[in-house]
Design an enzyme around this catalytic site. Structure first.
Site, PDB file in Angstrom:
ATOM      1  N   SER A   1       0.665  -1.006  -0.116  1.00  0.00           N
ATOM      2  CA  SER A   1       0.191   0.156  -0.112  1.00  0.00           C
ATOM      3  C   SER A   1       0.417   1.591   0.260  1.00  0.00           C
ATOM      4  O   SER A   1       0.699   2.346  -0.221  1.00  0.00           O
ATOM      5  CB  SER A   1      -1.034  -0.077   1.225  1.00  0.00           C
ATOM      6  OG  SER A   1       0.222   0.289   2.501  1.00  0.00           O
ATOM      7  N   GLN A   2       2.588   0.739   0.108  1.00  0.00           N
ATOM      8  CA  GLN A   2       2.777   2.839   0.548  1.00  0.00           C
ATOM      9  C   GLN A   2       3.036   2.368  -1.215  1.00  0.00           C
ATOM     10  O   GLN A   2       3.479   3.870  -0.481  1.00  0.00           O
ATOM     11  CB  GLN A   2       4.006   1.728   0.708  1.00  0.00           C
ATOM     12  CG  GLN A   2       4.052   0.957   2.314  1.00  0.00           C
ATOM     13  CD  GLN A   2       5.921   1.435   2.700  1.00  0.00           C
ATOM     14  OE1 GLN A   2       6.741   0.977   2.482  1.00  0.00           O
ATOM     15  NE2 GLN A   2       5.590   0.299   4.172  1.00  0.00           N
TER      16      GLN A   2
ATOM     17  N   ASP B   1       2.145  -6.000   9.889  1.00  0.00           N
ATOM     18  CA  ASP B   1       3.014  -6.232  11.039  1.00  0.00           C
ATOM     19  C   ASP B   1       2.576  -6.335  12.380  1.00  0.00           C
ATOM     20  O   ASP B   1       3.570  -6.751  13.055  1.00  0.00           O
ATOM     21  CB  ASP B   1       3.833  -4.589  11.578  1.00  0.00           C
ATOM     22  CG  ASP B   1       4.393  -4.081  10.124  1.00  0.00           C
ATOM     23  OD1 ASP B   1       5.072  -4.860   8.964  1.00  0.00           O
ATOM     24  OD2 ASP B   1       4.237  -2.914  10.405  1.00  0.00           O
TER      25      ASP B   1
ATOM     26  N   ASN C   1       2.670 -11.268   1.248  1.00  0.00           N
ATOM     27  CA  ASN C   1       3.517  -9.601   1.407  1.00  0.00           C
ATOM     28  C   ASN C   1       4.941  -9.469   2.583  1.00  0.00           C
ATOM     29  O   ASN C   1       5.422  -9.072   2.397  1.00  0.00           O
ATOM     30  CB  ASN C   1       2.571  -8.585   1.586  1.00  0.00           C
ATOM     31  CG  ASN C   1       1.738  -7.684   0.452  1.00  0.00           C
ATOM     32  OD1 ASN C   1       0.959  -8.695  -0.292  1.00  0.00           O
ATOM     33  ND2 ASN C   1       0.883  -6.784   0.194  1.00  0.00           N
TER      34      ASN C   1
ATOM     35  N   GLU D   1      11.086  -6.712   5.636  1.00  0.00           N
ATOM     36  CA  GLU D   1      12.828  -5.953   5.628  1.00  0.00           C
ATOM     37  C   GLU D   1      13.830  -7.414   5.300  1.00  0.00           C
ATOM     38  O   GLU D   1      14.471  -7.356   5.195  1.00  0.00           O
ATOM     39  CB  GLU D   1      12.760  -5.817   7.309  1.00  0.00           C
ATOM     40  CG  GLU D   1      12.722  -4.140   7.585  1.00  0.00           C
ATOM     41  CD  GLU D   1      11.219  -3.895   7.855  1.00  0.00           C
ATOM     42  OE1 GLU D   1      10.941  -2.831   8.044  1.00  0.00           O
ATOM     43  OE2 GLU D   1       9.780  -4.368   6.966  1.00  0.00           O
TER      44      GLU D   1
END
Length: 418
Positions: A170-171, A296, A319, A324
């Protein structure tokens, strides 16, 4: 944290106390950028000071923005409203928000900008955003599909409409939304298809944009229309980090404790706060958990699932492979290091063979964090109930929660270093 290993001492007592999580990383980096794009002085309070936000602040400084830090939770940002071409590449470590957001924002600058990161960031995909910018007439290149990204900006877009594939993150949408308010004409963003990473983060972006004077409408779930208002300098308060709160919620339910984090779960606006309902059901968490809208928080819940009453399958988490690190692989590797067969990957699903009798056992295990802060913090929870759990590279928590180990220590958790 200078040691390369931290062994958690299991606790037999409930963890009781008060811990204030740091400010939201997601909101801090949005607010820093918007303040950098606004003409005047903005004061950001309750902010997170960590590796990710330091990279964003330093990048803004390199582009002519003044960023002062009068105390541990405040940024004072003074800008002309323009991000000047920097003398050197912008190094953003492994900060995904800073990298994606700045790639779009500098496309409306003037001159050459190179957006780069560390070895981990250079494996994280950015091609959908690059292709979207190319469709707007921006001269942008990312030969590997990951950073570094080189942008030769002319100060404007050649079109006022873009279609973006946000299936991976979504970033990409957030990056374009924030940049679009600085365009010269009303701008429209449309999703390619219906898939999007955690949609709740778009809501965070829109709320921050509006706080800095932007006007955005959403005529349908897949279309946004942004007015060319630019941004107005503002004072802005940042709420605590919901992702950080999940570790404290997890520690509370695992030990039967009472940890006051100072913010009720229903007061958070971040999507990871949805994890509270799942965590509070422990040890009776559901057999299937959809992590798509609280990505997250999945590492926290996955470690808790090892002690759940019934096995758990995590779905909607593809996703996590491009975070990271490959978090699905990192979680399965870590859990199977504790006990072989504890976790299984089936495609992009993660299955946890829950076993409440793990609590109280001594199962020596060195957890490879893959330099990922969330892997380190979540597996620390396993160490509260299982003896012999060692976290490798514990200092990686500095990415978003530099005081994590001190916070756990303040609750009575013991550690052995080295």
């Amino acid at each position: 944290m200078t040691t390369d290993r931290l062994t958690i001492r299991p606790t037999t007592e409930p963890l009781i106390g008060r811990v204030s999580p740091p400010g939201s990383k997601s909101i801090t980096n949005r607010a820093l950028l918007l303040a950098g794009l606004a003409k005047g002085t903005s004061r950001l309070t309750g902010a997170l000071k960590s590796d990710d936000t330091r990279y964003m602040a330093d990048a803004l400084r390199a582009m002519g923005v003044t960023v002062d830090e009068p105390d541990a939770t405040t940024f004072v940002v003074t800008s002309s409203g323009q991000l000047k071409a920097p003398a050197e590449p912008l190094f953003l470590g492994n900060a995904g928000t800073a990298t994606r957001f700045l790639t779009a924002a500098v496309a409306l600058g003037k001159g050459r900008y190179v957006v780069d990161g560390d070895q981990h960031m250079r494996k994280r995909p950015i091609l959908p955003l690059v292709e979207a910018l190319k469709s707007l007439g921006v001269a942008v290149e990312a030969p590997t599909g990951c950073p570094p990204v080189t942008i030769d900006a002319t100060g404007s877009f050649a079109s006022n409409r873009v279609v973006i594939d946000a299936g991976l993150s979504s970033q990409y949408v957030s990056a374009l939304l924030m940049a679009a308010a600085c365009a010269s004409d009303p701008f429209e963003i449309e999703l390619a298809g219906s898939d999007i990473g955690a949609r709740g983060y778009i809501d965070l972006t829109l709320a921050a944009m509006r706080a800095f004077g932007a006007k955005v409408e959403q005529p349908s779930p897949s279309v946004w229309r942004i007015e060319p208002t630019g941004y107005t300098a503002s004072d802005f308060h940042i709420e605590p980090d919901a992702s950080a709160a999940t570790y404290l919620w997890g520690a509370e339910v695992l030990t039967g404790g009472a940890i006051d984090i100072g913010t009720p779960a229903d007061a958070f606006t971040q999507p990871d706060a949805k994890a509270y309902a799942v965590i509070s059901a422990f040890p009776h968490m559901p057999a299937v958990i959809d992590g798509s809208q609280m990505q997250d928080a999945v590492p926290t819940i996955a470690v808790l699932a090892a002690f759940n009453e019934v096995p758990v399958r995590f779905v909607g988490i593809a996703n996590l492979r491009v975070k990271e690190c490959d978090r699905i692989r990192a979680l399965s590797t870590g859990l199977n290091t504790i006990r072989e067969g504890l976790a299984t990957e089936e495609g992009d699903d993660l299955l946890i063979a829950s076993d409440p009798t793990l609590a109280g056992q001594h199962l020596a295990a060195e957890i490879d964090t893959f330099a990922d802060h969330r892997i380190a913090m979540s597996f620390a929870l396993a160490g509260l109930k299982i003896g012999g759990i060692s976290i490798l590279d514990p200092g990686c928590v500095a990415k978003t929660y530099p005081d994590y180990w001190d916070a756990m220590g303040s609750l009575g958790v013991g550690f052995e270093k080295g």
